[in-house]
Design an enzyme around this catalytic site. Structure first.
Site, PDB file in Angstrom:
ATOM      1  N   GLY A  26     -67.890  47.364  24.602  1.00  0.00           N
ATOM      2  CA  GLY A  26     -66.428  47.049  24.697  1.00  0.00           C
ATOM      3  C   GLY A  26     -65.634  48.367  24.606  1.00  0.00           C
ATOM      4  CB  SER A 147     -78.555  39.716  26.636  1.00  0.00           C
ATOM      5  OG  SER A 147     -79.706  40.175  26.701  1.00  0.00           O
ATOM      6  CE1 TYR A 160     -77.863  39.835  21.353  1.00  0.00           C
ATOM      7  CE2 TYR A 160     -79.780  39.919  23.011  1.00  0.00           C
ATOM      8  CZ  TYR A 160     -78.323  40.240  22.635  1.00  0.00           C
ATOM      9  OH  TYR A 160     -77.636  41.328  23.432  1.00  0.00           O
TER      10      TYR A 160
END
Ligand code: NAP
Length: 247
Positions: A26, A147, A160
């Site tokens: 980020g 991801s 996740y």
């Protein structure tokens, strides 16, 4: 909503909102977009002092406007209030995310919900809040950092992987829904990137899992985010920045 400013070239400046901007990917996205003259709204949960420092640096270096927000993206009320303050946003880069390492059978419901709320439900909160203004203007870009594990699945990272797989489906479906309104929706899927998220792992072992035999850099992901932020004809796509990890 605040009036838009002119860019260095005289065109209207774009405003991007970046979640998880206090470090890692980020932060690199914030630096890259600032170098392209985007005005920025930077968001993180805890590290607000880091955001203040980064914003000060970017304003001084690039002459952009840069606002900072402490907001837990897993909390819908905090997201609503943050978006109300942020006003007009041309590009969302929802990058904030957390991992949880461990066997699914050892995971508590609270831990499961924390991952899903932070990584996936936040996509709904942010998109739901921003879509009306983008539809009104008939333009806008929603970008999600997913991801490769959302596609291939990672052992010990089931929540996740599920959250990121959910982002990929969310992206594809929402892109179709919003295309008639002139809004593009895409995701970027990093492989193994050298950030604090991987601090607990051995870098040499991680490099061995990657065909290009090294970890990626946050800057390499940021370059792809910028490409999608600028592109007008790509929507519903996920671009892997994975050093060859095949999805
Ligand atoms: P990182 O270094 O751990 O940074 C995570 C960022 O997210 C921080 O700015 C953190 O803010 C913010 N954040 C976490 N929970 C939040 C919440 N509830 N509300 C608001 N902000 C929150 O992670 P990274 O490696 O840069 O990862 C960024 C994104 O890339 C994540 O979505 C991650 O899943 C994805 N990704 C990373 C890799 C990798 O190898 N690193 C691979 C694939 C995908 P605070 O400072 O306030 O905690």
């Amino acid at each position: 909503m605040e009036a838009k400013r002119q860019s260095r070239e005289g065109s209207m400046k774009k405003r991007a909102l970046i979640t998880g901007a206090s470090r890692g990917i980020g932060e690199a996205v914030a630096r890259r977009l600032a170098s392209e003259d985007y005005d920025l709204c930077l968001v993180c949960k805890n590290s607000i002092e880091k955001l203040w420092l980064l914003a000060g640096e970017l304003k001084a270096e690039s002459g952009i406007s840069c606002e900072t927000y402490a907001c837990d993206v897993s909390d819908p009320q905090q997201v609503t209030s943050m978006l109300q303050q942020a006003g007009t946003i041309d590009v969302l880069i929802h990058n904030a995310g957390i991992s949880h390492i461990g066997l699914l059978s050892d995971m508590t419901l609270e831990e499961w919900n924390r991952v899903i709320d932070t990584n996936l439900n936040s996509c709904f909160y942010l998109s739901h809040g921003l879509i009306p203004q983008m539809v009104h203007r008939k333009e806008g870009k929603l970008l999600f950092v997913s991801s490769v594990w959302g596609n291939v699945g990672a052992s010990m990272e089931v929540a996740y992987s599920a959250s990121k797989g959910g982002i990929n489906s969310f992206t594809r479906a929402l892109a179709k829904e919003l295309a008639p309104s002139g809004i593009t929706v895409n995701s970027v899927s990093p492989g193994i990137i050298d950030t604090r998220m991987n601090a607990a792992f051995d870098k040499a072992e991680l490099a061995e899992e990657t065909p290009l035999e090294r970890l990626g850099t946050p800057e390499e992901v940021a370059e792809t985010v910028l490409f999608l932020a600028e592109n007008k004809y790509i929507t519903g796509q996920d671009i892997s920045v994975s050093g060859g990890i095949v999805v």
